[in-house]
Design a protein around this motif. Sequence first.
Motif, PDB file in Angstrom:
ATOM      1  N   THR A 220     -21.479   1.315  -4.661  1.00 47.93           N
ATOM      2  CA  THR A 220     -20.494   1.998  -3.821  1.00 47.93           C
ATOM      3  C   THR A 220     -20.207   1.185  -2.561  1.00 47.93           C
ATOM      4  O   THR A 220     -21.063   0.465  -2.053  1.00 47.93           O
ATOM      5  CB  THR A 220     -20.989   3.395  -3.382  1.00 47.93           C
TER       6      THR A 220
ATOM      7  N   ILE B  26     -16.937   0.870   0.927  1.00 46.09           N
ATOM      8  CA  ILE B  26     -15.761   1.458   1.570  1.00 46.09           C
ATOM      9  C   ILE B  26     -14.528   0.620   1.200  1.00 46.09           C
ATOM     10  O   ILE B  26     -14.660  -0.418   0.537  1.00 46.09           O
ATOM     11  CB  ILE B  26     -15.948   1.561   3.106  1.00 46.09           C
ATOM     12  N   THR B  27     -13.354   1.089   1.609  1.00 47.03           N
ATOM     13  CA  THR B  27     -12.116   0.449   1.143  1.00 47.03           C
ATOM     14  C   THR B  27     -12.071  -1.043   1.490  1.00 47.03           C
ATOM     15  O   THR B  27     -11.667  -1.864   0.680  1.00 47.03           O
ATOM     16  CB  THR B  27     -10.897   1.189   1.734  1.00 47.03           C
ATOM     17  N   SER B  28     -12.549  -1.398   2.692  1.00 45.98           N
ATOM     18  CA  SER B  28     -12.501  -2.815   3.082  1.00 45.98           C
ATOM     19  C   SER B  28     -13.512  -3.666   2.314  1.00 45.98           C
ATOM     20  O   SER B  28     -13.510  -4.890   2.411  1.00 45.98           O
ATOM     21  CB  SER B  28     -12.753  -2.943   4.587  1.00 45.98           C
TER      22      SER B  28
ATOM     23  N   ARG C  13     -13.457  -3.849  -0.903  1.00 49.93           N
ATOM     24  CA  ARG C  13     -12.931  -4.018  -2.272  1.00 49.93           C
ATOM     25  C   ARG C  13     -13.296  -5.379  -2.872  1.00 49.93           C
ATOM     26  O   ARG C  13     -13.760  -5.472  -4.001  1.00 49.93           O
ATOM     27  CB  ARG C  13     -11.402  -3.818  -2.267  1.00 49.93           C
TER      28      ARG C  13
ATOM     29  N   ASP D 250     -15.113   3.291  -4.541  1.00 50.83           N
ATOM     30  CA  ASP D 250     -14.666   3.264  -3.147  1.00 50.83           C
ATOM     31  C   ASP D 250     -14.872   4.678  -2.601  1.00 50.83           C
ATOM     32  O   ASP D 250     -14.120   5.596  -2.953  1.00 50.83           O
ATOM     33  CB  ASP D 250     -13.186   2.852  -3.108  1.00 50.83           C
TER      34      ASP D 250
ATOM     35  N   GLN E 177     -14.262   5.987   0.117  1.00 56.33           N
ATOM     36  CA  GLN E 177     -13.197   6.528   0.962  1.00 56.33           C
ATOM     37  C   GLN E 177     -11.993   7.002   0.147  1.00 56.33           C
ATOM     38  O   GLN E 177     -11.149   7.731   0.648  1.00 56.33           O
ATOM     39  CB  GLN E 177     -12.764   5.479   2.002  1.00 56.33           C
ATOM     40  N   LYS E 178     -11.925   6.559  -1.109  1.00 61.00           N
ATOM     41  CA  LYS E 178     -10.770   6.924  -1.937  1.00 61.00           C
ATOM     42  C   LYS E 178     -11.141   7.863  -3.072  1.00 61.00           C
ATOM     43  O   LYS E 178     -10.290   8.535  -3.635  1.00 61.00           O
ATOM     44  CB  LYS E 178     -10.139   5.665  -2.530  1.00 61.00           C
ATOM     45  N   GLU E 179     -12.412   7.879  -3.454  1.00 59.99           N
ATOM     46  CA  GLU E 179     -12.802   8.655  -4.634  1.00 59.99           C
ATOM     47  C   GLU E 179     -13.811   9.728  -4.253  1.00 59.99           C
ATOM     48  O   GLU E 179     -14.500   9.601  -3.240  1.00 59.99           O
ATOM     49  CB  GLU E 179     -13.423   7.720  -5.685  1.00 59.99           C
ATOM     50  N   GLU E 180     -13.910  10.776  -5.062  1.00 60.81           N
ATOM     51  CA  GLU E 180     -14.956  11.792  -4.914  1.00 60.81           C
ATOM     52  C   GLU E 180     -16.234  11.190  -5.495  1.00 60.81           C
ATOM     53  O   GLU E 180     -16.589  11.435  -6.656  1.00 60.81           O
ATOM     54  CB  GLU E 180     -14.569  13.076  -5.655  1.00 60.81           C
TER      55      GLU E 180
END
Length: 346
Positions: free
Chosen positions: A196, A198-200, A202, A218, A220-223
């Motif tokens: 896991t 965060i978005t940055s 990727r 991600d 911040q984007k997914e549950e």
Amino acid sequence: MRGLVKTARGEGNLELQDLEEPRPKPNEVLIEVKAAGICGSDIHIKHDQSFYTPPVVLGHEYSGVVVEIGQDVQSVAVGDRIVSPATAYCGQCYHCKTGCVNRCTCPDKRILGVSLADGAFAKFMTVPEFIIHKVPESLSFEEAALAEPTACVVHSLAESTPITPGDVVVVQGPGTMGLLATQVAKTMGAGSVIVTGITSDRWRLDIAEMIGADLTIDVQKEEADEVVKSHSDGLGADVVIEASGAGPARSQALEFVKSTGHISLLGVQGKPTEINLDYMIEKELTMVGTWGTLPSSWVTTLRMMASGQIDVKPLITHKIPLIDWERGFELMESQKAIKVLFTNLA
Ligand SMILES: [Zn+2]
Ligand SMILES: [Zn+2]
């Protein structure tokens, strides 16, 4: 020779200085440093956020070649390719005598590149014979320079985490430690490893997939909690490795893990985190933290690296000369790099 010196306590105070070449004591060897990595703790020292004794040449993740040996040295010869942990433990205190040399409490313990001993951000350094490990032939100096962080991960996982074949393992944080943990968990038999970030993160998550992660999330984007459950028959992860040191990730670890599961803490945050420890009771969890390495961690690490079970090459994103140290620190601090190596220390 030139060395990157933390000159005094306080913010910054880092300088490339002209230094006298060190001389080995009777029980030491003189190393020509071939590669040295910038570690998170070097950044902490730069910003005066951790323990160190200035003035000190920084750098504790390194590999090198022996160019001279002290008169009492017997197990190492000129020309040997070597690595070592940073800490020259005392061997006398309670923790050393009970086998926990990583817990050595001796007040004048020397830590290469941190306290009472100059480190590897220079052309030459001296290292006590008793902490040295020889580098297997199949490994380059650049790969071997990552043996230190790898040994920390091996101590945390292979020596302290109950991963059993088939386990669903979540690794939080795709930095150096998390990417190494992904590979070690796989080698220990994990059935699937979920990383896991965060978005940055990727681009780092992409590297995680390249080196063996079965799935990346991600957060911040997914549950994330739901995704972990859906990949573990609704149960949650057998084991969670917290390698980010971020407060929210620590809380999330308690959610990702299944009842009777295990959490290993590898990332340091440097400040308190508010988390709900009721989970520990209600889910009957175990949690362990590890610090540094044991000599055995190094033996296992070098074997795993030599056999190809751990491949550190994808983690080396930048190789630069020591003279460009400012750019190296900037790359690490802006999180544009995974591992920056100084490969020309002249
Ligand atoms: Zn380090
Ligand atoms: Zn000790």
